[in-house]
Design a protein around this motif. Structure first.
Motif, PDB file in Angstrom:
ATOM      1  N   LYS A  68       0.857  -1.196   0.000  1.00  0.00           N
ATOM      2  CA  LYS A  68       0.000   0.000   0.000  1.00  0.00           C
ATOM      3  C   LYS A  68       0.884   1.233   0.000  1.00  0.00           C
ATOM      4  O   LYS A  68       2.006   1.207   0.504  1.00  0.00           O
ATOM      5  N   SER A  69       0.383   2.314  -0.561  1.00  0.00           N
ATOM      6  CA  SER A  69       1.209   3.502  -0.710  1.00  0.00           C
ATOM      7  C   SER A  69       1.435   4.219   0.629  1.00  0.00           C
ATOM      8  O   SER A  69       2.373   4.997   0.761  1.00  0.00           O
ATOM      9  N   ASP A  70       0.578   3.931   1.622  1.00  0.00           N
ATOM     10  CA  ASP A  70       0.707   4.670   2.880  1.00  0.00           C
ATOM     11  C   ASP A  70       1.544   3.922   3.929  1.00  0.00           C
ATOM     12  O   ASP A  70       1.522   4.266   5.099  1.00  0.00           O
ATOM     13  N   VAL A  71       2.265   2.915   3.530  1.00  0.00           N
ATOM     14  CA  VAL A  71       3.077   2.175   4.485  1.00  0.00           C
ATOM     15  C   VAL A  71       4.383   2.943   4.733  1.00  0.00           C
ATOM     16  O   VAL A  71       5.028   3.396   3.777  1.00  0.00           O
ATOM     17  N   SER A  72       4.774   3.058   6.004  1.00  0.00           N
ATOM     18  CA  SER A  72       5.984   3.808   6.344  1.00  0.00           C
ATOM     19  C   SER A  72       7.214   2.993   5.964  1.00  0.00           C
ATOM     20  O   SER A  72       7.155   1.758   5.919  1.00  0.00           O
ATOM     21  N   PRO A  73       8.339   3.647   5.662  1.00  0.00           N
ATOM     22  CA  PRO A  73       9.560   2.939   5.283  1.00  0.00           C
ATOM     23  C   PRO A  73       9.951   1.870   6.295  1.00  0.00           C
ATOM     24  O   PRO A  73      10.467   0.817   5.917  1.00  0.00           O
ATOM     25  N   ARG A  74       9.683   2.130   7.584  1.00  0.00           N
ATOM     26  CA  ARG A  74      10.068   1.146   8.587  1.00  0.00           C
ATOM     27  C   ARG A  74       9.211  -0.126   8.469  1.00  0.00           C
ATOM     28  O   ARG A  74       9.698  -1.236   8.575  1.00  0.00           O
ATOM     29  N   ASP A  75       7.946   0.077   8.240  1.00  0.00           N
ATOM     30  CA  ASP A  75       7.049  -1.073   8.064  1.00  0.00           C
ATOM     31  C   ASP A  75       7.411  -1.845   6.799  1.00  0.00           C
ATOM     32  O   ASP A  75       7.297  -3.083   6.745  1.00  0.00           O
ATOM     33  N   GLY A  80       9.771  -6.900   4.683  1.00  0.00           N
ATOM     34  CA  GLY A  80      10.834  -7.617   3.984  1.00  0.00           C
ATOM     35  C   GLY A  80      11.488  -8.660   4.879  1.00  0.00           C
ATOM     36  O   GLY A  80      11.716  -9.800   4.466  1.00  0.00           O
ATOM     37  N   THR A  81      11.731  -8.284   6.147  1.00  0.00           N
ATOM     38  CA  THR A  81      12.341  -9.227   7.071  1.00  0.00           C
ATOM     39  C   THR A  81      11.424 -10.417   7.321  1.00  0.00           C
ATOM     40  O   THR A  81      11.849 -11.579   7.362  1.00  0.00           O
ATOM     41  N   ARG A  82      10.144 -10.089   7.484  1.00  0.00           N
ATOM     42  CA  ARG A  82       9.171 -11.142   7.745  1.00  0.00           C
ATOM     43  C   ARG A  82       9.128 -12.158   6.601  1.00  0.00           C
ATOM     44  O   ARG A  82       9.010 -13.369   6.824  1.00  0.00           O
ATOM     45  N   LEU A  83       9.207 -11.648   5.359  1.00  0.00           N
ATOM     46  CA  LEU A  83       9.210 -12.529   4.192  1.00  0.00           C
ATOM     47  C   LEU A  83      10.453 -13.417   4.182  1.00  0.00           C
ATOM     48  O   LEU A  83      10.375 -14.625   3.957  1.00  0.00           O
ATOM     49  N   GLN A  84      11.595 -12.761   4.509  1.00  0.00           N
ATOM     50  CA  GLN A  84      12.855 -13.493   4.443  1.00  0.00           C
ATOM     51  C   GLN A  84      12.921 -14.630   5.476  1.00  0.00           C
ATOM     52  O   GLN A  84      13.591 -15.627   5.268  1.00  0.00           O
ATOM     53  N   GLU A  91      14.419 -16.280  -1.962  1.00  0.00           N
ATOM     54  CA  GLU A  91      15.026 -14.995  -2.296  1.00  0.00           C
ATOM     55  C   GLU A  91      13.976 -13.892  -2.208  1.00  0.00           C
ATOM     56  O   GLU A  91      12.839 -14.078  -2.633  1.00  0.00           O
ATOM     57  N   VAL A  92      14.354 -12.771  -1.634  1.00  0.00           N
ATOM     58  CA  VAL A  92      13.443 -11.621  -1.595  1.00  0.00           C
ATOM     59  C   VAL A  92      14.182 -10.428  -2.174  1.00  0.00           C
ATOM     60  O   VAL A  92      15.328 -10.174  -1.831  1.00  0.00           O
ATOM     61  N   ARG A  93      13.515  -9.770  -3.128  1.00  0.00           N
ATOM     62  CA  ARG A  93      14.125  -8.591  -3.746  1.00  0.00           C
ATOM     63  C   ARG A  93      13.172  -7.411  -3.587  1.00  0.00           C
ATOM     64  O   ARG A  93      11.969  -7.567  -3.784  1.00  0.00           O
ATOM     65  N   PHE A  94      13.720  -6.255  -3.179  1.00  0.00           N
ATOM     66  CA  PHE A  94      12.882  -5.077  -3.026  1.00  0.00           C
ATOM     67  C   PHE A  94      13.006  -4.191  -4.249  1.00  0.00           C
ATOM     68  O   PHE A  94      14.102  -3.935  -4.729  1.00  0.00           O
ATOM     69  N   ILE A  95      11.871  -3.777  -4.775  1.00  0.00           N
ATOM     70  CA  ILE A  95      11.871  -2.840  -5.901  1.00  0.00           C
ATOM     71  C   ILE A  95      11.066  -1.610  -5.450  1.00  0.00           C
ATOM     72  O   ILE A  95       9.841  -1.713  -5.277  1.00  0.00           O
ATOM     73  N   ARG A 129       9.702  -8.761  -4.673  1.00  0.00           N
ATOM     74  CA  ARG A 129       9.652  -9.939  -5.561  1.00  0.00           C
ATOM     75  C   ARG A 129      10.164 -11.134  -4.756  1.00  0.00           C
ATOM     76  O   ARG A 129      11.298 -11.103  -4.272  1.00  0.00           O
ATOM     77  N   VAL A 130       9.347 -12.151  -4.623  1.00  0.00           N
ATOM     78  CA  VAL A 130       9.697 -13.277  -3.761  1.00  0.00           C
ATOM     79  C   VAL A 130       9.796 -14.561  -4.596  1.00  0.00           C
ATOM     80  O   VAL A 130       8.942 -14.839  -5.431  1.00  0.00           O
ATOM     81  N   ARG A 131      10.851 -15.298  -4.373  1.00  0.00           N
ATOM     82  CA  ARG A 131      10.991 -16.606  -5.023  1.00  0.00           C
ATOM     83  C   ARG A 131      10.927 -17.677  -3.954  1.00  0.00           C
ATOM     84  O   ARG A 131      11.515 -17.532  -2.891  1.00  0.00           O
ATOM     85  N   THR A 132      10.248 -18.772  -4.267  1.00  0.00           N
ATOM     86  CA  THR A 132      10.189 -19.878  -3.299  1.00  0.00           C
ATOM     87  C   THR A 132      11.163 -20.967  -3.739  1.00  0.00           C
ATOM     88  O   THR A 132      11.658 -20.954  -4.863  1.00  0.00           O
ATOM     89  N   HIS A 133      11.386 -21.905  -2.834  1.00  0.00           N
ATOM     90  CA  HIS A 133      12.252 -23.029  -3.197  1.00  0.00           C
ATOM     91  C   HIS A 133      11.562 -23.931  -4.218  1.00  0.00           C
ATOM     92  O   HIS A 133      12.176 -24.430  -5.137  1.00  0.00           O
ATOM     93  N   HIS A 134      10.248 -24.167  -4.011  1.00  0.00           N
ATOM     94  CA  HIS A 134       9.508 -25.057  -4.911  1.00  0.00           C
ATOM     95  C   HIS A 134       8.276 -24.362  -5.470  1.00  0.00           C
ATOM     96  O   HIS A 134       7.680 -23.526  -4.803  1.00  0.00           O
ATOM     97  N   ALA A 135       7.942 -24.758  -6.696  1.00  0.00           N
ATOM     98  CA  ALA A 135       6.807 -24.126  -7.369  1.00  0.00           C
ATOM     99  C   ALA A 135       5.498 -24.366  -6.622  1.00  0.00           C
ATOM    100  O   ALA A 135       4.620 -23.493  -6.597  1.00  0.00           O
ATOM    101  N   ASP A 136       5.365 -25.513  -5.970  1.00  0.00           N
ATOM    102  CA  ASP A 136       4.078 -25.805  -5.329  1.00  0.00           C
ATOM    103  C   ASP A 136       3.880 -25.033  -4.019  1.00  0.00           C
ATOM    104  O   ASP A 136       2.837 -25.124  -3.393  1.00  0.00           O
ATOM    105  N   GLN A 137       4.886 -24.275  -3.606  1.00  0.00           N
ATOM    106  CA  GLN A 137       4.724 -23.457  -2.395  1.00  0.00           C
ATOM    107  C   GLN A 137       4.167 -22.078  -2.735  1.00  0.00           C
ATOM    108  O   GLN A 137       3.765 -21.332  -1.835  1.00  0.00           O
ATOM    109  N   VAL A 138       4.152 -21.767  -4.041  1.00  0.00           N
ATOM    110  CA  VAL A 138       3.799 -20.409  -4.464  1.00  0.00           C
ATOM    111  C   VAL A 138       2.390 -20.021  -4.044  1.00  0.00           C
ATOM    112  O   VAL A 138       2.188 -18.994  -3.396  1.00  0.00           O
TER     113      VAL A 138
END
Lengths: 297, 228
Positions: A68-75, A80-84, A91-95, A129-138
């Motif tokens: 969402k556009s109103d999320v603070s940089p800290r959130d 990102g950490t939570r995803l990792q 793999e987690v990539r921030f764009i 952008r998040v990549r999983t180890h296996h396709a069936d986890q997507v």
């Protein structure tokens, strides 16, 4: 009864003579076997290739998590950490929205000036952008992440994959239906051919029985005739499929380098072998039916 | 060698073709089966060849019950019985040699056996020089002798002939009878169904007369009899 070479030769000669005598009908039944197997082989190769493509896509599937556009940089960072920390995430990539705009501009090339002035009021969201180890986890991960606070929307290659799967389902259904129908027609035609053979040789058959020929001796030439018809149909179908498929592979390879058809021998060999075997089965089935119905020995 | 016990054959919707027929034929006998058309002669041969099963009764061939044979055993019964018909039943697209060889081929004989046996049997029936002619190129008498060669090439115990002289002139008929006598002297039992009263009267063999499906007469050195 021992299978002497002379006896086998005798049966083969008789079967060959019958096929020549039946001429057009033998040609027709072989033709129908060929068409049935062409459709079978075609849909098999189609399904095989779509699955190949699906596998390709799935291995490349990334989950795009739009924030969402109103999320603070800290959130944003916390997300990102939570995803990792998820075990299935590779793999987690921030764009950032700025990077996203750059990417869009690059994609547009010389039409990039359409986006002039967008830098001030960038409508694009920050994205992970998040990549999983296996396709069936997507799918499971995507569904869960979508419920997290601060997440606007989650997308992945789902649509493409599902559309492709739907196409293969149809291809399978249509292929199987057409093949089933044609296989039935092929068996019927072969049975008719054999029935005519039996009729043409009923005199000979009655003499054979009088002379003490075993049931198998009387039946063998007719069974062989059906086997030869089915086998020929299978071989012609394989020949035509190969003649059509391999040029297609090389044409696609040069025209669409990223879209590669299956051409490994260990995958194709069972397909072609299966076609020949299937022709053989159709021929045997057809002659079996006729021999048992019209050759009471 | 061949025994029939109270054999009855009734075809559906028809009067009995054979009624309570009992008959015993010894090995090496020469038997004429006589009687008017429809008396049951052909039915009797069909029962012996297991083309038909009797409605009642028992038939033994060489000590084994024909009626109780499993279907898979029938071909082996037929290999021990040679058959000759009035209408020859030769394959028109095969030569005399090939027609005789066919009887061995269907039993799975080797080429060597065929090459040995066929010329010998053709010589025995006096057709050594006609071996490579087709049936259409042979006279009726010669065609019937090809049939005899085909019937005996397997060394059968029993030779059944159903009106074998029906399509032959007297001279050829007698030639065939001399051939039969010679085969009979070799130990083969012969059962010949016939209308040819002159042959029956002169041969002085055992005569079994059928009428309306019953045996009405059975005598050694018999005649056709009763002016039938």
């Amino acid at each position: 009864m021992a299978l002497r070479p002379g006896t086998v030769l005798y049966h083969l000669r008789e079967a060959g003579l019958s096929i020549i005598r039946n001429g057009w009908l033998a040609l027709a039944s072989t033709g129908v076997v060929t068409v049935a197997l062409l459709i079978f082989g075609g849909s098999l190769l189609f399904v095989l290739n779509t699955h190949h493509v699906i596998g390709d896509i799935e291995s490349k599937v990334e989950i795009s998590v739009f924030l969402k556009s109103d999320v603070s940089p800290r959130d944003v960072e916390a997300l990102g950490t939570r995803l990792q920390q998820r075990p299935e995430v590779a793999e987690v990539r921030f764009i950032s929205k700025e990077e996203a705009l750059q990417i869009v501009k690059q994609d547009l090339g010389d039409k990039a000036d359409l986006l002039a002035g967008m830098e001030k009021d960038n409508p694009l969201p920050d994205t992970y952008r998040v990549r999983t180890h296996h396709a069936d986890q997507v799918a499971a991960l995507a569904a869960e992440v979508a419920t997290w606070p601060g997440v606007e929307q989650v997308r992945y290659g789902q649509e493409v994959v599902e559309r492709l799967l739907a196409v293969t389902r149809w291809a399978r259904l249509v292929g199987a239906g057409a093949m089933f129908f044609l296989a039935g027609a092929a068996v019927f035609l072969i049975a008719t051919t054999i029935r005519l053979s039996v009729y043409a040789r009923r005199r000979e058959i009655s003499i054979m029985k009088m002379l003490g020929a075993t049931n198998w001796f009387v039946r063998s030439p007719f069974l062989l005739e059906g086997v030869i018809l089915g086998l020929t149909g299978g071989l012609v179908a394989v020949g035509l499929t190969m003649a059509g498929y391999f040029p297609l592979v090389s044409v696609l390879e040069s025209a669409l380098p990223f879209f590669r058809l299956v051409s490994e021998r260990q995958v194709l060999l069972p397909v072609f072998g299966g076609l020949v075997l299937f022709g053989l089965i159709l021929g045997t089935l057809g002659s079996f039916i006729s021999v048992h119905r019209f050759l009471k020995v | 060698m061949l025994q029939l016990y109270n054999v009855t054959k009734i075809y559906p919707n028809s009067i009995p073709a054979l009624l309570d027929v009992s008959l015993r034929i010894q090995r090496g006998e020469f038997v004429f089966l006589v009687g008017p058309s429809g008396a049951g002669k052909t039915t009797l041969t069909k029962l012996i060849l297991r083309e038909e099963l009797p409605t009642r009764g028992q038939i033994l061939f060489n000590g084994k019950s024909i009626t109780r044979l499993r279907p898979s055993e029938v071909p082996y019964l037929r290999r021990r019985i040679g058959v000759i018909f009035q209408d020859f039943r030769l394959l028109p697209n095969k030569t005399a040699y090939e027609n005789v060889a066919f009887a061995l081929e269907v039993t799975g004989a080797s080429r060597r056996e065929i090459r040995r046996a066929v010329p010998a049997v053709l010589a025995r029936v006096g057709l050594a020089d006609r071996a490579h002619l087709f049936p259409a190129q042979l006279s009726g008498g010669e065609q019937q002798r090809v049939c005899v060669a085909r019937a005996i090439v397997n060394n059968p115990l029993l030779l059944i002939a159903d009106e074998p002289t029906g399509n032959l002139d007297p001279e050829n008929s007698w030639q065939l009878m001399r051939l039969f006598e010679e085969i009979n002297r070799g130990g083969t039992t012969i059962l010949m169904a016939t209308h040819a009263w002159d042959i029956v009267d002169q041969m002085k063999k055992r005569v079994v007369a059928l009428s309306h499906g019953r045996i009405v007469r059975d005598e050694q050195e018999g005649a056709y009899g009763y002016g039938a």
